[in-house]
Design a protein around this motif. Structure first.
Motif, PDB file in Angstrom:
ATOM      1  N   GLY A  32       4.359   7.824 -10.121  1.00 12.47           N
ATOM      2  CA  GLY A  32       3.867   8.985  -9.385  1.00 12.47           C
ATOM      3  C   GLY A  32       2.370   9.130  -9.412  1.00 12.47           C
ATOM      4  N   GLU A  33       1.792   8.922 -10.589  1.00 12.61           N
ATOM      5  CA  GLU A  33       0.372   9.225 -10.704  1.00 12.61           C
ATOM      6  C   GLU A  33      -0.445   8.302  -9.813  1.00 12.61           C
ATOM      7  OE1 GLU A  33      -1.084   8.959 -14.696  1.00 12.61           O
ATOM      8  OE2 GLU A  33      -1.166  11.130 -14.817  1.00 12.61           O
ATOM      9  N   THR A  34      -0.117   7.008  -9.928  1.00  9.91           N
ATOM     10  CA  THR A  34      -0.852   6.010  -9.130  1.00  9.91           C
ATOM     11  C   THR A  34      -0.669   6.293  -7.647  1.00  9.91           C
ATOM     12  OG1 THR A  34       0.496   4.665 -10.588  1.00  9.91           O
ATOM     13  CG2 THR A  34      -1.356   3.582  -9.533  1.00  9.91           C
ATOM     14  N   PRO A  90       0.770  18.499   0.040  1.00  8.25           N
ATOM     15  CA  PRO A  90      -0.035  17.330  -0.353  1.00  8.25           C
ATOM     16  C   PRO A  90       0.708  16.028  -0.022  1.00  8.25           C
ATOM     17  CG  PRO A  90       0.697  18.585  -2.272  1.00  8.25           C
ATOM     18  CD  PRO A  90       1.077  19.386  -1.088  1.00  8.25           C
ATOM     19  N   PRO A  91      -0.034  14.924   0.197  1.00  8.72           N
ATOM     20  CA  PRO A  91       0.613  13.703   0.703  1.00  8.72           C
ATOM     21  C   PRO A  91       1.736  13.184  -0.185  1.00  8.72           C
ATOM     22  CG  PRO A  91      -1.694  13.325   0.143  1.00  8.72           C
ATOM     23  CD  PRO A  91      -1.486  14.792   0.089  1.00  8.72           C
ATOM     24  N   PHE A  92       1.555  13.276  -1.492  1.00  8.70           N
ATOM     25  CA  PHE A  92       2.621  12.729  -2.354  1.00  8.70           C
ATOM     26  C   PHE A  92       3.891  13.563  -2.177  1.00  8.70           C
ATOM     27  CE2 PHE A  92       4.366  12.188  -6.851  1.00  8.70           C
ATOM     28  CZ  PHE A  92       4.950  10.960  -6.537  1.00  8.70           C
ATOM     29  N   ASP A  93       3.710  14.880  -2.080  1.00  2.35           N
ATOM     30  CA  ASP A  93       4.879  15.729  -1.852  1.00  2.35           C
ATOM     31  C   ASP A  93       5.513  15.412  -0.509  1.00  2.35           C
ATOM     32  OD1 ASP A  93       4.155  16.741  -4.207  1.00  2.35           O
ATOM     33  OD2 ASP A  93       4.078  18.839  -3.621  1.00  2.35           O
ATOM     34  N   ASN A 105      -3.852  10.374  -1.991  1.00  5.43           N
ATOM     35  CA  ASN A 105      -4.877  11.400  -1.796  1.00  5.43           C
ATOM     36  C   ASN A 105      -6.160  10.795  -1.256  1.00  5.43           C
ATOM     37  OD1 ASN A 105      -3.224  13.433  -2.568  1.00  5.43           O
ATOM     38  ND2 ASN A 105      -3.854  13.419  -4.712  1.00  5.43           N
ATOM     39  N   ASN A 106      -6.515   9.610  -1.776  1.00  5.92           N
ATOM     40  CA  ASN A 106      -7.725   8.940  -1.254  1.00  5.92           C
ATOM     41  C   ASN A 106      -7.563   8.647   0.228  1.00  5.92           C
ATOM     42  OD1 ASN A 106      -8.552   9.020  -3.840  1.00  5.92           O
ATOM     43  ND2 ASN A 106      -8.144   6.877  -4.293  1.00  5.92           N
ATOM     44  N   GLU A 107      -6.397   8.068   0.557  1.00  2.00           N
ATOM     45  CA  GLU A 107      -6.117   7.690   1.948  1.00  2.00           C
ATOM     46  C   GLU A 107      -6.200   8.931   2.843  1.00  2.00           C
ATOM     47  OE1 GLU A 107      -5.176   5.153   5.025  1.00  2.00           O
ATOM     48  OE2 GLU A 107      -5.606   4.639   2.932  1.00  2.00           O
ATOM     49  N   GLU A 108      -5.591  10.008   2.330  1.00  2.09           N
ATOM     50  CA  GLU A 108      -5.563  11.269   3.085  1.00  2.09           C
ATOM     51  C   GLU A 108      -6.985  11.746   3.352  1.00  2.09           C
ATOM     52  OE1 GLU A 108      -3.461  15.162   3.999  1.00  2.09           O
ATOM     53  OE2 GLU A 108      -2.966  13.079   4.100  1.00  2.09           O
ATOM     54  N   ALA A 109      -7.798  11.658   2.299  1.00  4.62           N
ATOM     55  CA  ALA A 109      -9.182  12.117   2.454  1.00  4.62           C
ATOM     56  C   ALA A 109      -9.870  11.303   3.550  1.00  4.62           C
ATOM     57  CB  ALA A 109      -9.909  11.971   1.130  1.00  4.62           C
ATOM     58  N   PRO A 120       0.856  -1.185   0.000  1.00  3.21           N
ATOM     59  CA  PRO A 120       0.000   0.000   0.000  1.00  3.21           C
ATOM     60  C   PRO A 120       0.893   1.236   0.000  1.00  3.21           C
ATOM     61  CG  PRO A 120      -0.509  -1.464   1.844  1.00  3.21           C
ATOM     62  CD  PRO A 120       0.712  -1.986   1.203  1.00  3.21           C
ATOM     63  N   CYS A 121       0.442   2.288  -0.720  1.00  3.96           N
ATOM     64  CA  CYS A 121       1.312   3.468  -0.849  1.00  3.96           C
ATOM     65  C   CYS A 121       1.590   4.122   0.491  1.00  3.96           C
ATOM     66  CB  CYS A 121       0.671   4.471  -1.786  1.00  3.96           C
ATOM     67  SG  CYS A 121       0.668   3.838  -3.461  1.00  3.96           S
ATOM     68  N   THR A 122       0.687   3.903   1.448  1.00  2.00           N
ATOM     69  CA  THR A 122       0.923   4.535   2.745  1.00  2.00           C
ATOM     70  C   THR A 122       2.164   3.960   3.415  1.00  2.00           C
ATOM     71  OG1 THR A 122      -0.731   2.961   3.470  1.00  2.00           O
ATOM     72  CG2 THR A 122      -1.408   5.249   3.323  1.00  2.00           C
TER      73      THR A 122
END
Length: 1691
Positions: free
Chosen positions: A961-963, A994-997, A969-973, A919-921
């Protein structure tokens, strides 16, 4: 029947009958005519019947009385031959069933007569049998007569007859009852209302019975009468009868036709009223008899038990109990009590033996035993019959061991009992026991010295009696030793087997029934049917409860007795098979009790088995050798105890017990419950003694214990070990079939066992017992399908084991734990783990818990486990990733290299293979973990590789990056939502971004930490990676994030690096660990930090350079710019050459930035397409996507902004200018600080290096381009100071070879080049710049001229002493002055060049530049030969000439302004100093050189003659006067007389003098003389000249005369020659000149010379002579004075 009534058979019968009759008539022909006649009429009769009837047999039967008559008559003859023939014929008729009732009656009567006459007895029996068996015509009286006939024949004198008769009687009795059964069968369908028979005393009241039944009844009743020694009612004619035979017949009827008695009340009545009392009565002697009581003393002699009867009675009792128990409950109670009594020790041996046999018969009938239990034991005031039977058997067995059996009755009859029947008799009996040789050990029981052999008495499960079958014995037989014991033993075994199989069978049925009914009940839809179902279910439940009560009572009644007996036997057994059976019985009972939930009894049996293994818990009982003398010791080992004392011996019996235990646990684990503790403790002890060690998966494999030299195993056991180990494994494998509760019992038991083992292993490093741990593992592995229910207790305990100080113990704890986790993850769960996150986390949790253990070996196991999990399960870890990564991240620096290395392997695997699957997190955790490895200082390679991993991670972020961004962003929301619900603030690092940054920022921050690691290699690698990453992937960040990158990452890093560098240690590091040598440029911490500082600064500068278009719009760019400049300044001023130089390089880099204002500018990434937006970053595309990865707000868009038509909003010029001026200020500070000479000097004084200074100066031109508009005189002043100081800095001697050209080459150093370039840039800028910039020219000239002075006077650097390069020693720390000559010369060239361009500029004129130039040139010119370099003065001359050629016209132009007034004297002095220099030419100067130098002097004079003298009227008089004097001076040799010969040689500059002279003359006589003053000067000059010539000549003549023959010195000769030449020249000149220009006085002086010349004629030198000639010749013109002269004189 078809055989006898087929036509052929009938035909045969008729033929046989006829032949029989014929034979009869033949026999009786002579003696018995009546018979013969009857026979013949019989033949006719038969023929007639055959002829007349179709149904021949029926017709025969009707007429059978007649047909039989001849034969009966034949029997009446009593003639044997005839009788036999007749009987055979009668039998044939019977067998064809052609005998009617009357005929049968007649036959019986005839047979009776024969019997009374004792004729043909066997034939008679045969005939009766055939008669009764072939048909049913014989009834009632006839039947009874036939039966009595047989009985009578039984008691003849003839043995054969007797036996045959006995057999016949038995058969006949059977036939009678069979007829009745057949009759019942026929009437079965007719339901009769039974008439209740009153307890009628009239025995004959049998009216209700059918004929056959009545016969049977009468027969049975009479048998009872006969046995009871009463007269029979029906069997009239009996003469004698034996009880034994009667009992046998009774038994056979009861045994063979129980249904008769059970179905017919009349018969039941007989049983109750007649049979039972009879039996009890007959038993009485046995009951009263006591063996061994002396007969004489008792008053009334007791009837002795009689074996045949007693034995038969017991048989009858067995049948009664077996078949009619339900009818005779009370009676059976008596019988059973009797049986029990017969086992008493005071009864005869044979009686006990048959009693045991009888009991055995009961024991094989479990249902019967169950009935006993229900009828007696469970009733309140009843004898506990079942319990008594079991206890009696136990006591019986015990008594056999206690009281030696007395042998055969013969010995007993003698007075007293000698024990001759004891063990002594064993050898005598051994034949019976089937022992081949004496070698084989007899299977036997031995207890306290009593030895009882075990005989094979019966097949298991069947009570085949020996003595109950001895119907032919009258005397009691000798019972072989051990027989009773063997039977009793079998009783116990069969009892156990029967009960358990019965109860378990029923239990199984009940369970299945309950299950089916309950399921049916649940699934049934309709309400009413449901109630019915429930009703039936409850019935069944009640039934089950009742059954259960019975089973429990049975077990409760028998277990104590059984256990006592079995334990005793087990103790005594010396036979493997017997032991096996006993153990099996105990096991079965334990299992049964367990199933029924009877804990006490279950535990008792288990304890018995464990005790038999001679171990209970941990207390070891030593095996006493006496009781086990026949046991083979198979293993000896140390007991499992804290302080083992002595050794433990294991016999083969112990091993058998062990096997039983294993079996019990294996097959009945589900019912063991709390007994597991006991079982496992025992197994553990066995495993310990046998030295089984755990291997993979928890199985135990043979492996010798390391310690305990006392351990010995026989080969027998060795071969068994694999088997035992196998069974052990299977035992725990079978735990998968246990229900949850039982499984928990097992786990708890293992855990507490393990805790005991752990306690024992504390404080010593001996081998611990690993049994429990290994088995916990095995249990866990096989119960994976329901792992959740046992996971927590299991892993919780194993984690405790992992922390144990004993290494072996904890190693296995870890092995078990990791194996379980791996197995759990690979197991095919339902639902699969991917859908059951909770379970997955549960499984992985213990792995994380292991991180709290401090033992490195455990951590290594943990990490190896992680590695294996990754290799096998990495793709499907999902939510488990944080746990797994946490384990890797938990490795601390102090935990040893191998741990860190293993953990790192895991991480590498994760980064290379599994980033896309997690998972990206979790990516941030990966970054943290990788960073933490970088900081570990155990192993440099790991740190470096981990930095490589961070780079790979960043690449991954970039590609996906995009994925990643979407997922984050979903997780963050989601998290934001949760946080809002809970009302807390979402907390994560770098929050507003933003989370990716944030992910990127975490990565950068980690790398930033690594950039200040204590190890240089790590810093270097991390730095390179950080900047490469930001460089390569920074475009992905949102613009606002850049703010964080700059301030939180880059500047923060710069601060830390600067601080560390400035405080770093200057101590020398000898070597880099091991024998790695360190280069001298890195041999102190300070130098190593310097490298880091360099890298970091360069990196930050590069980012500022390449990403400026992103940074500038951020708002606080100028502040950032200032900070960066501050860093560059502090680095540039650091006392480290490397850092300072690099700082300048960075400075250069950021100055090359061009503001993206003009259209043409693009950042370094060119758009791949000619569309401004969006730009494609190279060809990087996301994995699996066929399109390049485009990011919104990417470079392209920003480019788009810049390249669009309106100018971008971001950069206004002004702000830019401010930036550049900030840069200029920094540059100025760096320059002034770094080039300022230190106040004091010592060895360590830091002096900036040449490359540094060069770089510093090289920056200026670039910088200047941006600030030229505001660059003023002050700035120029500042610049000049810096340039001057920079050029003055000396070089250290060890660096000189690299920087300085060899001294002879005239080359500039790069620094000097740079300085000149800087001035050049300025000058060019001024040139094209506005008017107001021109005022800077003079300053530039000043600067350049200052440099020109260096040629003769090198600059000083503070108080530093510099050596000339030629004298410096390379390896000493000395400072070497540079060779400034080339530089000064180049500067001079520049000056000339510049002056040529700017001579007329107002500023240049006003600021007296020309004068300054001349003044500066005067120095080298006056030094001339004393100059450091010869080229200098030559260049100076040529430069002077060039400058004057341009400057003099200008000066003349401005003569009136007075701006050049001060220049003229300066110029005159310069000429003077150069032409008449005080320096002496070097000795080695060649003539050619001299002449060349002379020609230079001549050039100067020529300049004077062309550029100055012609314009004398514009030139101050004083100046002209000076020039004239000078020419005058040059025109002759004014050497002082003090010259030595050596000095006066050809060096007299003849050409020069000539030139001076000519110029002088030319100037003197030129008709251009305008002022009388000028004329005066020239005249004066001439007179001086002439006078001087006169003097020279005079002196020469004088010397010539004095010297006589000796030649004069060369110089003097030369001089005189020159004078002579001068005179001739003068005269020539005078002639050429206009006469009016020559003063008369001059002429006079010339003529006055003549006499002197004449005097010289005597000279000896030919050269002088020739010169003299030349001088004299012109005088001819004076021979006749011209007329004009006279006229003049006259006037």
């Amino acid at each position: 029947m078809s055989g006898t009534n087929s036509p052929e058979a009938v035909k045969k019968l008729l033929e046989n009958m006829q032949s029989d009759l014929r034979a009869l008539s033949l026999e009786c022909k002579k003696k018995f005519p009546p018979v013969k006649e009857a026979a013949e009429s019989g033949i006719i009769k038969v023929k007639t019947i055959a002829a007349r009837n179709t149904e021949i047999l029926a017709a025969l039967k009707e007429n059978s009385s007649e047909v039989v008559q001849p034969f009966l008559m034949g029997c009446g003859t009593k003639e044997p031959k005839i009788t036999q023939l007749c009987l055979a014929a009668i039998q044939r008729l019977m067998s064809h069933e052609v005998v009617s009732e009357t005929a049968a009656g007649n036959i019986i009567n005839m047979l009776w007569q024969l019997m009374e006459n004792s004729l043909e007895e066997l034939k008679l029996l045969q005939t009766v049998l055939v008669l009764l068996t072939t048909n049913t015509v014989v009834h009632d009286e006839a039947l009874s007569k036939a039966i009595v006939l047989c009985f009578r024949l039984h008691f003849t004198k003839d043995n054969i007859t007797n036996n045959t008769a006995a057999a016949t009687v038995r058969q006949v009795v059977t036939v009678v009852f069979e007829r009745m059964v057949a009759e019942d069968e026929r009437h079965r369908d007719v339901v009769e209302q039974p008439v209740l028979v009153q307890g009628n005393s009239n025995r004959r009241s049998v009216s209700t019975l059918k004929p056959c039944a009545k016969d049977a009844y009468m027969l049975f009743q009479d048998l009872c009468q006969l046995v009871n020694a009463d007269a029979p009612y029906w069997l009239v004619g009996m003469t004698e009868m034996t009880r034994t035979f009667g009992l046998e017949l009774l038994e056979s009827v009861l045994n063979d036709f129980p249904q008769v008695f059970l179905q017919h009340q009349e018969f039941s009545f007989l049983l109750k009223e007649r049979v039972c009392p009879l039996v009890i009565k007959l038993f009485s002697p046995n009951i009263k008899f006591r063996q061994g009581s002396s007969t004489s003393s008792s008053p009334a002699p007791v009837e002795k038990p009689y074996f045949p009867i007693c034995m038969r009675l017991l048989r009858v009792v067995s049948v009664l109990i077996k078949q009619f128990y339900s009818l005779l409950v009370t009676e059976c109670e008596i019988f059973l009590s009797l049986l029990v009594k017969f086992l008493d020790g005071d009864k005869p041996q044979w009686l006990r033996a048959v009693a045991v046999e009888s009991i055995h018969r009961l024991c094989v009938q479990p249902q019967l035993l169950r009935s006993f239990c229900q009828s007696y034991d469970m009733k309140q005031h009843s004898t506990k019959v079942f319990r008594d039977i079991v206890n009696a058997l136990g006591s019986f067995i015990q008594s056999l061991f206690l009281v030696p059996p007395t042998g055969n009755p013969a010995t007993t009859n003698q007075a007293g009992n000698n024990n001759s029947g004891g063990p002594v008799s064993a050898p005598a009996n051994s034949g019976m026991l089937g022992i081949g040789g004496g070698v084989t050990l007899l299977p036997a029981f031995e207890y306290r010295g009593t030895w009882i052999p075990i005989l094979t008495v019966t097949v298991q499960g069947s009570a085949k009696a020996t003595y109950l079958e001895m119907l032919d014995k009258v005397e009691p037989p000798t019972i072989p030793e051990g027989y009773a014991m063997s039977v009793a033993f079998h009783c116990l075994l069969d009892l156990v087997r029967g009960i358990t199989s019965m109860i378990e069978g029923e239990l199984g049925e009940v369970e299945t029934e309950c299950q089916t009914t309950t399921t049916e009940a649940v699934s049934s839809p309709a309400q009413s049917s449901e109630q019915q179902e429930l009703q039936s279910t409850s019935d069944q439940m009640d039934k089950a409860i009742v059954s259960r009560a019975v089973w429990e009572e049975m077990v409760n009644a028998c277990w104590c007795g059984l256990l006592a007996a079995l334990s005793l036997l087990l103790d005594a057994s010396t036979d493997e098979a017997a032991t096996e059976n006993i153990l099996k019985a105990e096991l079965t009972m334990a299992a049964l009790c367990g199933r029924l939930g009877l804990v006490t009894s279950r535990d008792a049996f288990i304890t018995a088995i464990c005790k038999a293994y001679s171990i209970q818990g941990q207390s070891v009982m030593m095996i006493s050798p006496s009781s086990e003398s026949h046991q083979q010791v198979v293993a000896v080992g140390q007991p499992l105890a804290v302080q083992p004392q002595g050794t433990v011996m294991l016999t083969s019996k112990n091993i058998q017990c062990m096997r039983t235990l294993l079996n019990l646990a294996h097959c009945h684990g589900a019912v063991l419950g709390t007994s597991w503790q006991l079982v496992l403790a025992t197994l553990q002890h066995l495993v310990w003694i046998l030295g089984l060690k755990p291997s993979s998966g928890g199985a135990l494999k043979p492996g010798r214990a390391v310690e305990g030299p006392s351990t010995v195993l026989t080969t027998a056991v060795m071969t068994d070990l694999p088997v035992i180990s196998n069974i052990l494994s299977r035992l725990f494998e079978s735990s998968q079939y246990l229900d949850d509760v039982s499984l928990h019992h097992l786990i708890n038991a293992l855990c507490s066992l393990s805790l005991e083992a752990m306690d024992m292993a504390y404080g010593n490093n001996k081998e611990p017992s690993l049994f429990a741990v290994a088995k916990l593992l095995e249990t866990g592995l096989v119960n994976m399908h329901r792992i959740e229910i046992l996971w927590r207790p299991l892993t919780g305990h194993l984690l405790e084991v992992c922390q144990h100080p004993n290494s072996r113990m904890r190693e296995w704890g870890a092995e078990a734990l990791t194996s379980l986790i791996k197995a759990g993850l690979t197991f095919n769960h339902d639902p699969p783990l991917s859908q059951n996150q909770r379970l997955q986390l549960l499984l992985l949790n213990p792995l994380k818990e292991m991180s709290s253990v401090n033992h490195p070996d455990i951590r290594l196991k943990q990490l190896e486990c992680v590695l294996q999990i990754l290799q096998s399960q990495g793709d499907s870890l999902g939510p488990g990733w944080p746990l797994v990564l946490g384990v890797m991240g938990a490795i601390r620096n102090d935990q040893g290299e191998s741990l860190i290395r293993t953990a790192f392997q895991c991480l590498q695997l994760v980064v290379t293979d599994f980033l896309p699957t997690m998972p990206c997190t979790c990516l941030q955790i990966v970054v943290d973990v990788a960073g933490s490895f970088g900081l570990h200082n155990q192993e440099l390679n790991i740190s470096l590789t981990s930095i490589g991993l961070l780079w790979n991670i960043s690449d991954y972020f970039f590609q996906r990056g995009e994925t990643i961004e979407k997922e984050l962003n979903n997780e963050e929301a989601a998290q934001q939502k949760q946080a809002e619900e809970k009302g807390v603030v979402l907390n994560r690092p770098f929050h507003p971004a933003p989370p990716f940054d944030c992910l990127w920022l975490c990565l950068y921050a980690k790398l930033g930490e690594l950039c200040v690691d204590p190890r240089p290699a790590v810093r270097k690698s991390a730095g390179q990676t950080l900047f490469s990453t930001i460089g390569a992937h920074g475009t992905l960040l949102q613009p606002s994030t850049w703010h964080t990158v700059i301030w939180k990452v880059l500047f923060h890093l710069l601060d830390r690096v600067r601080e560390s560098s400035t405080t770093a240690d200057k101590e020398k590091i000898e070597s880099g660990g091991g024998n790695i040598l360190i280069h001298h440029s890195r041999d102190t911490a300070e130098k190593q930090w310097a490298e880091t500082w360099v890298l970091t600064l360069a990196g930050v500068a590069r980012i500022f350079n390449t990403r400026r278009y992103l940074l500038q719009p951020l708002g606080d760019f100028s502040r950032a710019w200032d900070v960066l400049l501050d860093h560059i300044q502090s680095a540039a001023l650091s006392k480290n050459n490397e850092v300072s130089l690099a700082a300048l390089k960075s400075f250069q880099e950021i100055l090359q930035i061009v503001t993206p204002v003009r259209d043409s500018d693009k950042p370094e990434t060119p758009p791949a397409v000619n569309v401004p937006v969006p730009v494609l970053l190279g060809s990087i595309s996301g994995p699996g996507l066929n399109r390049p990865f485009v990011r919104t707000d990417s470079i392209g868009e920003r480019l788009g902004r810049y390249s669009s038509s309106e100018p971008p909003v971001v950069t206004d010029e002004l702000e830019d200018l401010n930036l550049w001026w900030a840069a200029w200020n920094t540059w100025y500070r760096v320059g002034s600080e770094s080039t300022k000479p230190p106040i004091t000097f010592d060895k360590l004084t830091f002096i900036p290096s040449q490359p540094f200074l060069t770089a510093l100066i090289q920056i200026f031109p670039a910088l200047y381009q941006h600030i030229k508009t505001g660059f003023n005189m002050d700035d120029l002043q500042k610049l000049g100071v810096i340039l001057h100081s920079a050029v003055s800095v000396p070089i250290s001697s060890d660096a000189s070879p690299f920087i300085l050209p060899s001294y002879t080459e005239a080359v500039l150093t790069s620094l000097q080049e740079a300085v000149l370039t800087a001035l050049d840039v300025l000058q060019k800028a001024i040139c094209i710049g506005p008017e107001n910039m021109q005022i800077m020219y003079p300053a530039i000239f000043d600067q350049l001229l200052a440099f020109v002075e260096f040629s003769c006077k090198p600059p000083q650097y503070g108080q530093l002493e510099t050596k000339h390069i030629a004298n410096a020693k390379y390896n000493q720390a000395e400072w070497v002055a540079l060779n400034y000559v080339p530089f000064a010369e180049r500067s001079l060239e520049v000056v000339v060049d510049l002056y040529q361009k700017t001579a007329c500029h107002k500023a240049v004129v006003n600021e007296k530049v020309l004068q300054n130039i001349i003044k500066t040139l005067r120095v080298p010119l006056s030094l001339k030969y004393s100059c450091p370099s010869e080229s200098t003065w030559k260049l100076a001359v040529s430069s002077l000439l060039k400058v004057l050629s341009i400057g003099l016209p200008v000066a003349r132009q401005h003569a009136s302004s007075g701006k050049f007034d001060s220049m003229w004297p300066e110029l005159a002095n310069t000429f003077e100093d150069f032409l008449f220099t005080k320096s002496i030419p070097p000795d080695n100067l060649s003539i050619q050189e001299f002449q060349r130098n002379e020609s230079i002097d001549v050039e100067v004079v020529q300049l004077i003659s062309t550029e100055i003298l012609p314009y004398a009227n514009f030139i101050p008089k004083e100046f002209v006067g000076q020039i004239m004097t000078m020419l005058n001076k040059g025109s002759i040799h004014s050497q002082s007389s003090s010259f030595t010969e050596a000095e006066i040689d050809i060096r007299l500059r003849e050409e020069f003098s000539k030139m001076c002279f000519e110029t002088l003359l030319q100037f003197s006589f030129s008709n251009k003389v305008t002022t009388p003053q000028e004329g005066y000067i020239s005249r004066m000059a001439l007179s001086v000249l002439l006078k001087r010539s006169q003097d020279v000549l005079h002196r020469y003549i004088e010397d010539e005369r004095l010297s006589g023959k000796c030649p004069l010195p060369r110089q003097q000769v030369t001089e005189i020659i020159f004078v002579l030449k001068a005179v001739s020249t003068l005269i020539d000149s005078l002639k050429k000149t206009q006469p009016e220009n020559v003063d008369g006085n001059t002429w006079a002086q010339v003529i006055a010379l003549y006499p002197t010349l004449v005097e010289c004629i005597t000279c000896s030198s030919s050269e002088v002579c020739s010169a003299l000639k030349e001088a004299l010749v012109p005088f001819k013109d004076f021979m006749q004075p011209p007329a004009s002269k006279v006229q003049n004189g006259e006037s």
